[in-house]
Design a protein around this motif. Structure first.
Motif, mmCIF file in Angstrom:
data_model
loop_
_atom_site.group_PDB
_atom_site.id
_atom_site.type_symbol
_atom_site.label_atom_id
_atom_site.label_comp_id
_atom_site.label_asym_id
_atom_site.label_seq_id
_atom_site.Cartn_x
_atom_site.Cartn_y
_atom_site.Cartn_z
ATOM 1 N N ALA A 129 13.011 -0.558 10.320
ATOM 2 C CA ALA A 129 11.715 -0.454 11.003
ATOM 3 C C ALA A 129 10.729 0.351 10.162
ATOM 4 O O ALA A 129 9.550 -0.011 10.052
ATOM 5 N N ALA A 130 11.196 1.438 9.557
ATOM 6 C CA ALA A 130 10.325 2.246 8.699
ATOM 7 C C ALA A 130 9.900 1.462 7.462
ATOM 8 O O ALA A 130 8.739 1.536 7.033
ATOM 9 N N GLN A 131 10.819 0.699 6.894
ATOM 10 C CA GLN A 131 10.509 -0.127 5.732
ATOM 11 C C GLN A 131 9.453 -1.169 6.073
ATOM 12 O O GLN A 131 8.518 -1.401 5.300
ATOM 13 N N LYS A 132 9.555 -1.764 7.240
ATOM 14 C CA LYS A 132 8.564 -2.761 7.689
ATOM 15 C C LYS A 132 7.200 -2.107 7.876
ATOM 16 O O LYS A 132 6.165 -2.657 7.495
ATOM 17 N N PHE A 133 7.184 -0.914 8.454
ATOM 18 C CA PHE A 133 5.935 -0.184 8.678
ATOM 19 C C PHE A 133 5.248 0.116 7.347
ATOM 20 O O PHE A 133 4.048 -0.137 7.177
ATOM 21 N N ILE A 134 5.996 0.613 6.386
ATOM 22 C CA ILE A 134 5.440 0.943 5.074
ATOM 23 C C ILE A 134 4.970 -0.327 4.367
ATOM 24 O O ILE A 134 3.909 -0.345 3.726
ATOM 25 N N SER A 135 5.739 -1.385 4.498
ATOM 26 C CA SER A 135 5.363 -2.658 3.879
ATOM 27 C C SER A 135 4.065 -3.204 4.467
ATOM 28 O O SER A 135 3.215 -3.716 3.721
ATOM 29 N N ASP A 136 3.894 -3.101 5.783
ATOM 30 C CA ASP A 136 2.659 -3.570 6.411
ATOM 31 C C ASP A 136 1.451 -2.772 5.934
ATOM 32 O O ASP A 136 0.388 -3.338 5.670
ATOM 33 N N ILE A 137 1.608 -1.468 5.806
ATOM 34 C CA ILE A 137 0.513 -0.626 5.326
ATOM 35 C C ILE A 137 0.159 -0.980 3.882
ATOM 36 O O ILE A 137 -1.017 -1.130 3.536
ATOM 37 N N ALA A 138 1.174 -1.155 3.032
ATOM 38 C CA ALA A 138 0.922 -1.497 1.632
ATOM 39 C C ALA A 138 0.259 -2.868 1.515
ATOM 40 O O ALA A 138 -0.653 -3.055 0.689
ATOM 41 N N ASN A 139 0.678 -3.809 2.339
ATOM 42 C CA ASN A 139 0.070 -5.141 2.309
ATOM 43 C C ASN A 139 -1.392 -5.087 2.751
ATOM 44 O O ASN A 139 -2.257 -5.722 2.139
ATOM 45 N N ASP A 140 -1.684 -4.331 3.803
ATOM 46 C CA ASP A 140 -3.077 -4.193 4.248
ATOM 47 C C ASP A 140 -3.935 -3.513 3.181
ATOM 48 O O ASP A 140 -5.083 -3.901 2.964
ATOM 49 N N ALA A 141 -3.375 -2.504 2.513
ATOM 50 C CA ALA A 141 -4.118 -1.832 1.443
ATOM 51 C C ALA A 141 -4.389 -2.796 0.291
ATOM 52 O O ALA A 141 -5.463 -2.769 -0.308
ATOM 53 N N LEU A 142 -3.426 -3.666 -0.016
ATOM 54 C CA LEU A 142 -3.629 -4.667 -1.061
ATOM 55 C C LEU A 142 -4.746 -5.635 -0.684
ATOM 56 O O LEU A 142 -5.583 -5.987 -1.526
ATOM 57 N N GLN A 143 -4.786 -6.032 0.578
ATOM 58 C CA GLN A 143 -5.848 -6.935 1.028
ATOM 59 C C GLN A 143 -7.215 -6.259 0.922
ATOM 60 O O GLN A 143 -8.199 -6.889 0.508
ATOM 61 N N HIS A 144 -7.290 -4.970 1.276
ATOM 62 C CA HIS A 144 -8.545 -4.229 1.131
ATOM 63 C C HIS A 144 -8.955 -4.157 -0.341
ATOM 64 O O HIS A 144 -10.131 -4.311 -0.672
ATOM 65 N N CYS A 145 -7.978 -3.924 -1.216
ATOM 66 C CA CYS A 145 -8.267 -3.843 -2.647
ATOM 67 C C CYS A 145 -8.775 -5.178 -3.170
ATOM 68 O O CYS A 145 -9.745 -5.231 -3.930
ATOM 69 N N LYS A 146 -8.140 -6.268 -2.767
ATOM 70 C CA LYS A 146 -8.572 -7.592 -3.216
ATOM 71 C C LYS A 146 -9.980 -7.906 -2.741
ATOM 72 O O LYS A 146 -10.796 -8.444 -3.498
ATOM 73 N N MET A 147 -10.282 -7.559 -1.490
ATOM 74 C CA MET A 147 -11.636 -7.815 -0.978
ATOM 75 C C MET A 147 -12.665 -6.971 -1.716
ATOM 76 O O MET A 147 -13.736 -7.457 -2.075
ATOM 77 N N ARG A 148 -12.323 -5.713 -1.962
ATOM 78 C CA ARG A 148 -13.254 -4.815 -2.642
ATOM 79 C C ARG A 148 -13.502 -5.270 -4.068
ATOM 80 O O ARG A 148 -14.643 -5.334 -4.524
ATOM 81 N N THR A 149 -12.446 -5.643 -4.783
ATOM 82 C CA THR A 149 -12.631 -6.063 -6.173
ATOM 83 C C THR A 149 -13.301 -7.426 -6.269
ATOM 84 O O THR A 149 -14.048 -7.673 -7.206
ATOM 85 N N SER A 150 -13.041 -8.313 -5.314
ATOM 86 C CA SER A 150 -13.708 -9.623 -5.365
ATOM 87 C C SER A 150 -15.191 -9.478 -5.056
ATOM 88 O O SER A 150 -16.015 -10.176 -5.641
#
Length: 131
Positions: free
Chosen positions: A67-88
């Motif tokens: 459950a903790a691994q899933k939580f951390i993975s979701d946060i990292a994925n959302d941060a990646l999406q924010h980074c992609k939107m910001r850089t695009s």
């Protein structure tokens, strides 16, 4: 006599459905015995003990690790999406070249992590002064 046989057959069907309802959970718990999550059991156990919970069953410890691994993975994925939107957005305004878009490497920054954590109810504030 017909009613009693009917009731017995209904009871047997209910018992069989109860067995099949619990079967996927028991199969999952059996699989947890052999699975080793990314977060080690020792780390999860230490965090749980410091919070006042003593896990007796190693399967429960692994379930919490997953459950903790899933939580951390979701946060990292959302941060990646924010980074992609910001850089695009910044690359669209500065240049029209899309040749290097596939070869781009992303870096996790606080600028991307802060809004991702805010979606999960975690607020981060910068200190007033940097030393």
């Amino acid at each position: 006599m017909d009613m009693s046989q009917n009731q017995q057959s209904e009871k047997m069907i209910e018992d069989q459905s109860e067995l099949t309802l619990g079967q996927p959970l028991s199969d999952f718990l059996m699989q947890l015995e052999d699975y080793h999550p990314t977060i080690p059991d020792a780390v999860t156990g230490h965090i749980l003990r410091t919070s006042g919970f003593e896990p007796k069953d190693p399967r429960l410890l692994r379930l919490i690790s997953i459950a903790a691994q899933k939580f951390i993975s979701d946060i990292a994925n959302d941060a990646l999406q924010h980074c992609k939107m910001r850089t695009s957005n910044s690359s669209n305004s500065t240049s029209k070249s899309t040749k290097g878009a596939k070869d781009r490497r992303y870096c996790l920054t606080m600028e991307d992590l802060t809004p991702a954590l805010a979606e999960f109810g975690i607020t981060i504030r910068k200190p007033q002064y940097y030393v």
